[in-house]
Scaffold this active site. Structure first.
Site, PDB file in Angstrom:
ATOM      1  CB  CYS A  10       3.478  -0.108  -5.231  1.00 67.23           C
ATOM      2  SG  CYS A  10       5.263  -0.019  -5.280  1.00 67.23           S
ATOM      3  CB  CYS A  83       0.040   2.369  -4.014  1.00 67.54           C
ATOM      4  SG  CYS A  83       0.364   2.078  -5.751  1.00 67.54           S
ATOM      5  CB  CYS A  90      -3.165  -3.977 -11.160  1.00 65.55           C
ATOM      6  SG  CYS A  90      -2.579  -5.671 -11.366  1.00 65.55           S
TER       7      CYS A  90
END
Length: 142
Positions: A10, A83, A90
């Site tokens: 996250c 999230c 990412c």
């Protein structure tokens, strides 16, 4: 035989990913090596530790870690973003196996009095626990 590695990711690594790490370790730690990280790690929110303690999990030794702790160093069978910000930001990296996205609201961002905040942390904890249980069922792990 080496256990499959799971990384929960996250933004801050202060609540959702920490809860997921602790919950999966408790629920199926004999099947997985479990980690968590954040894109911009902060510190673990005290209510994260509290709501885990309420269900018998001691997360007091867990700490927030940056994704760079693992990038290019550790291979994961599963990368689970918890999230939407982490899902969007990412990077794909070598050694990343199956990527899953389980979006949960950020309990640390909830506004209210202390009781309302704690209740919201419990709600998110329970949602994460239910999602992990569903995933373990899909994998035929009891």
């Amino acid at each position: 035989m080496e256990k499959p590695r799971v990384l929960f990711l996250c933004t801050g690594n202060s609540a959702r990913s920490q809860m997921a790490e602790a919950l999966l370790r408790k629920m199926a730690g004999n099947h997985f090596e479990v980690h968590s990280a954040g894109l911009e790690p902060t510190v673990i929110h005290p209510m994260t530790i509290k709501v885990l303690e309420e269900i018998g999990i001691d997360a007091s030794q867990q700490y927030a870690k940056p994704l760079t702790t693992y990038l290019g160093k550790t291979q994961f069978s599963y990368l689970v973003t918890v999230c939407s910000k982490a899902e969007e930001r990412c990077p794909f990296f070598p050694g990343m196996g199956q990527r899953l996205h389980w979006p949960f609201e950020d309990p640390a961002a909830f506004e209210g009095n202390d009781k309302e905040k704690l209740d919201y942390f419990r709600t998110i904890r329970d949602q994460i626990q239910a999602r992990i249980q569903q995933w373990l069922s899909e994998l035929n792990i009891s």
